[in-house]
Design an enzyme around this catalytic site. Structure first.
Site, mmCIF file in Angstrom:
data_model
loop_
_atom_site.group_PDB
_atom_site.id
_atom_site.type_symbol
_atom_site.label_atom_id
_atom_site.label_comp_id
_atom_site.label_asym_id
_atom_site.label_seq_id
_atom_site.Cartn_x
_atom_site.Cartn_y
_atom_site.Cartn_z
ATOM 1 N N CYS A 119 27.045 -0.639 -22.045
ATOM 2 C CA CYS A 119 27.673 -0.071 -22.750
ATOM 3 C C CYS A 119 28.745 -0.245 -23.352
ATOM 4 O O CYS A 119 29.897 0.238 -23.944
ATOM 5 C CB CYS A 119 27.596 1.187 -22.624
ATOM 6 S SG CYS A 119 25.866 2.146 -22.252
ATOM 7 N N HIS A 252 32.616 5.593 -26.015
ATOM 8 C CA HIS A 252 31.843 5.717 -25.582
ATOM 9 C C HIS A 252 31.076 7.092 -25.851
ATOM 10 O O HIS A 252 31.281 7.789 -24.785
ATOM 11 C CB HIS A 252 31.402 4.756 -24.503
ATOM 12 C CG HIS A 252 30.283 4.688 -23.888
ATOM 13 N ND1 HIS A 252 28.717 4.538 -25.321
ATOM 14 C CD2 HIS A 252 29.068 4.386 -22.750
ATOM 15 C CE1 HIS A 252 27.617 4.169 -24.550
ATOM 16 N NE2 HIS A 252 28.013 4.750 -23.600
ATOM 17 N N ASN A 282 23.025 8.049 -26.778
ATOM 18 C CA ASN A 282 23.718 7.278 -26.401
ATOM 19 C C ASN A 282 22.786 5.517 -26.920
ATOM 20 O O ASN A 282 21.878 5.768 -26.163
ATOM 21 C CB ASN A 282 23.353 7.615 -24.603
ATOM 22 C CG ASN A 282 24.718 6.191 -23.871
ATOM 23 O OD1 ASN A 282 25.331 5.235 -24.707
ATOM 24 N ND2 ASN A 282 24.708 6.337 -23.230
HETATM 25 N N1 ACO Z 1 15.372 18.194 -18.122
HETATM 26 C C1 ACO Z 1 15.317 18.976 -17.252
HETATM 27 N N2 ACO Z 1 15.927 19.198 -16.171
HETATM 28 C C2 ACO Z 1 16.276 17.848 -15.129
HETATM 29 C C3 ACO Z 1 16.523 16.763 -16.262
HETATM 30 C C4 ACO Z 1 16.197 17.158 -18.336
HETATM 31 N N3 ACO Z 1 15.818 16.348 -19.174
HETATM 32 N N4 ACO Z 1 17.229 15.986 -15.308
HETATM 33 C C5 ACO Z 1 17.931 16.406 -14.420
HETATM 34 N N5 ACO Z 1 17.072 17.400 -14.424
HETATM 35 C C6 ACO Z 1 16.939 18.361 -13.612
HETATM 36 C C7 ACO Z 1 17.065 17.550 -12.282
HETATM 37 O O1 ACO Z 1 15.544 16.825 -11.733
HETATM 38 C C8 ACO Z 1 17.669 18.542 -11.350
HETATM 39 O O2 ACO Z 1 17.174 19.280 -10.660
HETATM 40 P P1 ACO Z 1 16.814 19.587 -9.408
HETATM 41 O O3 ACO Z 1 18.355 21.138 -8.930
HETATM 42 O O4 ACO Z 1 15.429 20.850 -9.154
HETATM 43 O O5 ACO Z 1 16.569 18.628 -7.643
HETATM 44 C C9 ACO Z 1 18.705 18.969 -11.942
HETATM 45 O O6 ACO Z 1 18.637 18.764 -13.271
HETATM 46 C C10 ACO Z 1 20.197 18.306 -12.182
HETATM 47 O O7 ACO Z 1 19.853 17.140 -11.452
HETATM 48 P P2 ACO Z 1 21.166 15.955 -11.532
HETATM 49 O O8 ACO Z 1 20.977 14.416 -12.127
HETATM 50 O O9 ACO Z 1 22.333 16.864 -10.971
HETATM 51 O O10 ACO Z 1 22.110 16.478 -13.048
HETATM 52 P P3 ACO Z 1 23.417 16.378 -13.896
HETATM 53 O O11 ACO Z 1 24.320 17.650 -13.543
HETATM 54 O O12 ACO Z 1 24.360 15.426 -12.893
HETATM 55 O O13 ACO Z 1 23.428 16.031 -14.179
HETATM 56 C C11 ACO Z 1 23.595 13.795 -16.062
HETATM 57 C C12 ACO Z 1 22.514 14.321 -15.118
HETATM 58 C C13 ACO Z 1 23.663 14.477 -18.011
HETATM 59 C C14 ACO Z 1 22.410 12.257 -16.612
HETATM 60 C C15 ACO Z 1 24.919 13.326 -15.420
HETATM 61 O O14 ACO Z 1 24.793 13.163 -14.781
HETATM 62 C C16 ACO Z 1 25.367 12.852 -16.324
HETATM 63 O O15 ACO Z 1 25.534 12.616 -17.389
HETATM 64 N N6 ACO Z 1 26.462 11.395 -16.151
HETATM 65 C C17 ACO Z 1 26.727 10.520 -16.791
HETATM 66 C C18 ACO Z 1 25.550 9.556 -16.956
HETATM 67 C C19 ACO Z 1 25.915 9.174 -17.778
HETATM 68 O O16 ACO Z 1 25.964 9.533 -19.277
HETATM 69 N N7 ACO Z 1 25.182 8.005 -18.483
HETATM 70 C C20 ACO Z 1 24.505 7.748 -20.081
HETATM 71 C C21 ACO Z 1 24.638 6.023 -19.334
HETATM 72 S S1 ACO Z 1 25.211 5.308 -18.359
HETATM 73 C C22 ACO Z 1 26.489 4.942 -19.624
HETATM 74 O O17 ACO Z 1 26.639 5.312 -21.206
HETATM 75 C C23 ACO Z 1 28.027 5.113 -19.414
#
Ligand code: ACO
Length: 325
Positions: A119, A252, A282
């Site tokens: 990215c 990004h 993304n």
């Molecule tokens: N729909 C519904 N529920 C979901 C989904 C979904 N698509 N994905 C995960 N969940 C659930 C999980 O199973 C978990 O359930 P549980 O509590 O019963 O175990 C719950 O949601 C929370 O999951 P987390 O992974 O803790 O959610 P978080 O609040 O961290 O959000 C996310 C996840 C959006 C990926 C976040 O960590 C984030 O924004 N990270 C940044 C990474 C990013 O944006 N990466 C993109 C690529 S990297 C880059 O481009 C730099």
């Protein structure tokens, strides 16, 4: 006399198929995977993504974006002497996607190669092209970020498959006597490779390892915010400008919560942050040039404006570029 690299044209291309969160949730539900528009919007800000049709390759998207950027710049493909494509989803193991784009554009003779920094790829590629232009090694350069990221998604992993889309963005650089690109800052920390990776390859005719994207979302979130904030300070120091001098931030486009944290941490007003992730999701290496193209074409970024471009992603890699329009 000093030479500078100036962005003289931009272009973007998104495949025509738009998939809303509701449509994606309905498709995933058929496979027994539960997600919702509400979860995706609240956690990421993403509302829809464009997905390439089966068989459409990265070079096809890249060439469309390149043609628009060349037209915008009033530069003919034959006049290019450098073509760099940033991608993690190349058409082939080799030749490079840049060589495929070169052939599709009808250019012969320009140096052409790919950059792989996930990215952060576009920021890495633009910094490389800037250095080559300033060193007198190129006069007209085409820099593209392009991905068919949907091809490396595990559609049974709801934590990643809802986050990404396909697309391409491009800029044309010209050697000029005025800046242009003012400063660039690139970094990586390979010890963090495990938090965002696709650890597969092709060997002896077989896919070896896991070819799908895997991510520790929370670790990526934390590292993205801290590394981008530090990088913004460093690139401003290098250019001798203040964060308050910045007219536009084009970061990004991964997650709106990352961008809100970042703008608050830097004290940059949220109105100055260009956001396209709600529409594009993304698109990895394509996200920064696609967002730049949108903000230039809708009249936000004007001649004389100072814009901070920022990439962050797998590797772990990150970087910043300051551009005077
Ligand atoms: N729909 C519904 N529920 C979901 C989904 C979904 N698509 N994905 C995960 N969940 C659930 C999980 O199973 C978990 O359930 P549980 O509590 O019963 O175990 C719950 O949601 C929370 O999951 P987390 O992974 O803790 O959610 P978080 O609040 O961290 O959000 C996310 C996840 C959006 C990926 C976040 O960590 C984030 O924004 N990270 C940044 C990474 C990013 O944006 N990466 C993109 C690529 S990297 C880059 O481009 C730099």
């Amino acid at each position: 006399m000093s030479i500078f690299a100036k962005i003289v044209g931009t272009g973007g291309y998104l495949p025509p198929r738009v998939v809303s969160n509701d449509e994606l949730a309905a498709e995933l539900a058929q496979r027994g995977i539960e997600t919702s528009d509400q979860w995706i919007v609240e956690r990421t800000g993403i509302r829809q993504r464009h997905l390439a049709a089966e068989g459409v390759k990265t070079s096809t998207l890249a060439t469309q974006a390149a043609q628009q950027a060349l037209e915008d710049a009033g530069v003919s493909a034959q006049d290019l002497d450098l073509i760099i494509v940033a991608t993690s989803t190349p058409d082939y193991v080799f030749p490079s996607t840049a060589c495929l784009v070169q052939a599709q554009l009808g250019n012969v003779g320009a140096a052409a190669f790919d950059v792989q920094a996930v990215c952060s790829g576009f920021v890495y590629a633009l910094s490389t092209a800037d250095a080559m232009v300033r060193a007198g090694r190129a006069k007209k350069a085409l820099v593209i970020g392009a991905e068919v990221f949907s091809s490396i998604l595990d559609w049974s992993d709801r934590a990643t498959c809802v986050l990404f889309g396909d697309g391409a963005g491009a800029v044309v650089l010209s050697a000029e006597s005025e800046p242009g690109i003012l400063a660039a800052q690139l970094n990586a920390d390979g010890s963090q490779m495990g938090i965002l990776c696709a650890k597969g390859n092709v060997s002896h005719g077989q896919v070896v390892g896991d070819p799908f994207l895997r991510m520790d979302g929370q670790a990526v979130f934390k590292l993205a915010v801290t590394s981008l904030a530090a990088s913004a300070h460093q690139v401003c120091e290098q250019a001798g400008v203040q964060l308050s001098d910045i007219d536009w931030m084009v970061p990004h486009q991964a997650n709106v919560r990352i961008l809100n944290f970042l703008s608050r941490k830097l004290g940059v007003a949220s109105e100055k942050v260009v956001i396209t992730l709600d529409q594009h999701a993304n698109t990895s290496a394509a996200s920064v040039p696609l967002a730049l193209n949108v903000a230039r074409r809708d009249g936000r970024i004007k001649a004389g404006d100072l814009t901070l471009l920022q990439g962050v992603g797998g590797g772990f890699t990150w970087g910043s570029i300051l551009v005077r329009s």
